[in-house]
Design a protein around this motif. Structure first.
Motif, PDB file in Angstrom:
ATOM      1  N   THR A  99      48.010   7.367  18.997  1.00  0.00           N
ATOM      2  CA  THR A  99      47.580   8.711  19.409  1.00  0.00           C
ATOM      3  C   THR A  99      48.487   9.800  18.849  1.00  0.00           C
ATOM      4  OG1 THR A  99      48.734   8.438  21.534  1.00  0.00           O
ATOM      5  CG2 THR A  99      46.362   7.949  21.479  1.00  0.00           C
ATOM      6  N   ALA A 100      49.794   9.545  18.752  1.00  0.00           N
ATOM      7  CA  ALA A 100      50.690  10.546  18.159  1.00  0.00           C
ATOM      8  C   ALA A 100      50.398  10.712  16.672  1.00  0.00           C
ATOM      9  CB  ALA A 100      52.153  10.158  18.378  1.00  0.00           C
ATOM     10  N   HIS A 101      50.058   9.622  16.001  1.00  0.00           N
ATOM     11  CA  HIS A 101      49.708   9.692  14.582  1.00  0.00           C
ATOM     12  C   HIS A 101      48.396  10.435  14.382  1.00  0.00           C
ATOM     13  CE1 HIS A 101      52.224   5.790  13.714  1.00  0.00           C
ATOM     14  NE2 HIS A 101      52.946   6.774  14.241  1.00  0.00           N
ATOM     15  N   LEU A 102      47.432  10.191  15.278  1.00  0.00           N
ATOM     16  CA  LEU A 102      46.171  10.949  15.202  1.00  0.00           C
ATOM     17  C   LEU A 102      46.456  12.442  15.242  1.00  0.00           C
ATOM     18  CD1 LEU A 102      43.776   9.029  17.629  1.00  0.00           C
ATOM     19  CD2 LEU A 102      43.462   9.314  15.167  1.00  0.00           C
ATOM     20  N   TRP A 103      47.257  12.837  16.222  1.00  0.00           N
ATOM     21  CA  TRP A 103      47.610  14.247  16.414  1.00  0.00           C
ATOM     22  C   TRP A 103      48.312  14.810  15.181  1.00  0.00           C
ATOM     23  CZ3 TRP A 103      46.389  17.703  20.118  1.00  0.00           C
ATOM     24  CH2 TRP A 103      47.135  18.888  20.183  1.00  0.00           C
TER      25      TRP A 103
ATOM     26  N   ASN B 176      50.812   7.248  22.799  1.00  0.00           N
ATOM     27  CA  ASN B 176      52.012   8.056  22.642  1.00  0.00           C
ATOM     28  C   ASN B 176      51.665   9.530  22.779  1.00  0.00           C
ATOM     29  OD1 ASN B 176      54.026   6.037  21.604  1.00  0.00           O
ATOM     30  ND2 ASN B 176      52.434   5.788  20.074  1.00  0.00           N
ATOM     31  N   ASP B 177      52.632  10.303  23.187  1.00  0.00           N
ATOM     32  CA  ASP B 177      52.549  11.754  23.096  1.00  0.00           C
ATOM     33  C   ASP B 177      53.452  12.137  21.923  1.00  0.00           C
ATOM     34  OD1 ASP B 177      52.045  14.448  23.689  1.00  0.00           O
ATOM     35  OD2 ASP B 177      52.257  14.124  25.851  1.00  0.00           O
ATOM     36  N   THR B 178      53.523  13.401  21.602  1.00  0.00           N
ATOM     37  CA  THR B 178      54.333  13.844  20.479  1.00  0.00           C
ATOM     38  C   THR B 178      54.932  15.210  20.753  1.00  0.00           C
ATOM     39  OG1 THR B 178      54.365  14.257  18.093  1.00  0.00           O
ATOM     40  CG2 THR B 178      52.357  14.864  19.260  1.00  0.00           C
ATOM     41  N   GLU B 179      56.002  15.505  20.064  1.00  0.00           N
ATOM     42  CA  GLU B 179      56.660  16.809  20.166  1.00  0.00           C
ATOM     43  C   GLU B 179      56.182  17.777  19.088  1.00  0.00           C
ATOM     44  OE1 GLU B 179      60.809  16.018  19.702  1.00  0.00           O
ATOM     45  OE2 GLU B 179      60.942  14.866  21.558  1.00  0.00           O
TER      46      GLU B 179
ATOM     47  N   ASP C  53      55.924  12.454  12.541  1.00  0.00           N
ATOM     48  CA  ASP C  53      55.822  11.332  13.465  1.00  0.00           C
ATOM     49  C   ASP C  53      57.017  11.334  14.405  1.00  0.00           C
ATOM     50  OD1 ASP C  53      55.294   8.966  14.764  1.00  0.00           O
ATOM     51  OD2 ASP C  53      55.677   7.672  13.041  1.00  0.00           O
ATOM     52  N   VAL C  54      56.908  12.132  15.455  1.00  0.00           N
ATOM     53  CA  VAL C  54      57.969  12.203  16.457  1.00  0.00           C
ATOM     54  C   VAL C  54      57.312  11.970  17.817  1.00  0.00           C
ATOM     55  CG1 VAL C  54      59.782  13.599  17.497  1.00  0.00           C
ATOM     56  CG2 VAL C  54      59.264  13.849  15.053  1.00  0.00           C
ATOM     57  N   HIS C  55      57.487  10.754  18.326  1.00  0.00           N
ATOM     58  CA  HIS C  55      56.872  10.398  19.593  1.00  0.00           C
ATOM     59  C   HIS C  55      57.602  11.056  20.760  1.00  0.00           C
ATOM     60  CE1 HIS C  55      54.885   6.450  18.005  1.00  0.00           C
ATOM     61  NE2 HIS C  55      54.720   7.459  17.181  1.00  0.00           N
ATOM     62  N   ALA C  56      56.855  11.261  21.833  1.00  0.00           N
ATOM     63  CA  ALA C  56      57.420  11.776  23.080  1.00  0.00           C
ATOM     64  C   ALA C  56      56.849  10.953  24.221  1.00  0.00           C
ATOM     65  CB  ALA C  56      57.066  13.253  23.260  1.00  0.00           C
ATOM     66  N   ARG C  57      57.547  10.954  25.333  1.00  0.00           N
ATOM     67  CA  ARG C  57      57.032  10.277  26.522  1.00  0.00           C
ATOM     68  C   ARG C  57      55.771  10.977  26.989  1.00  0.00           C
ATOM     69  NH1 ARG C  57      62.777   9.828  29.535  1.00  0.00           N
ATOM     70  NH2 ARG C  57      63.500   8.004  28.408  1.00  0.00           N
ATOM     71  N   LEU C  58      54.868  10.202  27.581  1.00  0.00           N
ATOM     72  CA  LEU C  58      53.636  10.793  28.095  1.00  0.00           C
ATOM     73  C   LEU C  58      53.968  11.898  29.085  1.00  0.00           C
ATOM     74  CD1 LEU C  58      51.355   7.692  28.697  1.00  0.00           C
ATOM     75  CD2 LEU C  58      51.337   9.286  26.781  1.00  0.00           C
TER      76      LEU C  58
ATOM     77  N   LEU D 161      51.486   1.093  25.590  1.00  0.00           N
ATOM     78  CA  LEU D 161      52.342   2.262  25.729  1.00  0.00           C
ATOM     79  C   LEU D 161      53.596   2.014  24.905  1.00  0.00           C
ATOM     80  CD1 LEU D 161      52.963   4.997  27.051  1.00  0.00           C
ATOM     81  CD2 LEU D 161      53.923   3.711  28.966  1.00  0.00           C
ATOM     82  N   GLU D 162      53.845   2.873  23.909  1.00  0.00           N
ATOM     83  CA  GLU D 162      55.019   2.664  23.054  1.00  0.00           C
ATOM     84  C   GLU D 162      56.211   3.406  23.600  1.00  0.00           C
ATOM     85  OE1 GLU D 162      54.481   1.626  18.590  1.00  0.00           O
ATOM     86  OE2 GLU D 162      53.561   3.551  18.941  1.00  0.00           O
TER      87      GLU D 162
END
Length: 168
Positions: A87-91, A125-128, A136-141, A167-168
């Motif tokens: 999901t973070a990559h999609l975004w 994943n969420d992202t910043e 590609d910078v993941h964040a906590r949901l 959940l990554e």
């Protein structure tokens, strides 16, 4: 893939990599050729999943169309190849999944280009980083900027009830 059977693994996720300046078609052809070389040497019980990318630099696999091009070059392995969406990559690639409408449109587009039956895993994943940033910078949901409305719609859609969510 070879170690998957003794471990009881069902899927192995594969990052498609980069064309390193050679061009998209050349890169996609190289990926398909590599898969064609090694997949026959592995057990059919373990499926290889191509993971979408954010599209930074020369990376491949950030669009559904690029992933479909790889799959289309390997029709003999339809039962062995699938997709993992992050999901973070999609975004990061510019797919707006922050709203119910956006999530539904992304799933519909994926279904039209690849087919939801080829989607087996979702990395949640969420992202910043901003939409379409190619970062590609993941964040906590809940601590990123995608938000819960679209993610909730994404995962409550009956067309993806068969998908494993991690959940990554």
């Amino acid at each position: 893939l070879q170690r998957g059977i003794p471990l009881g693994v069902k899927y192995v996720v594969f990052h498609t990599g980069s064309h390193r300046g050679a061009g998209i078609e050349v890169g996609i052809t190289r990926i398909a050729q590599a898969i064609f070389r090694f997949l026959p040497e592995t057990s059919p019980e373990v499926m290889l999943l191509l993971e979408n990318d954010v599209g930074a630099g020369h990376s491949l696999g950030h669009s559904f169309e690029q992933l479909a091009m790889i799959l289309d070059l390997l029709p003999q392995y339809k039962e062995r190849l699938g997709i993992c969406l992050d999901t973070a990559h999609l975004w990061g690639a510019g797919y707006d999944i922050s709203t119910t409408t956006g999530a539904e449109q992304v799933l519909q587009h994926f279904d039209e280009v690849i087919g939801l039956e080829r989607l087996h895993v979702i990395h949640l994943n969420d992202t910043e980083k901003a939409l379409g940033s190619h970062r590609d910078v993941h964040a906590r949901l809940g601590e990123g900027i995608i938000g819960t409305e679209g993610l909730r719609a994404f995962f409550s859609d009956p067309r993806v009830q068969h998908v494993t969510v991690l959940l990554e």
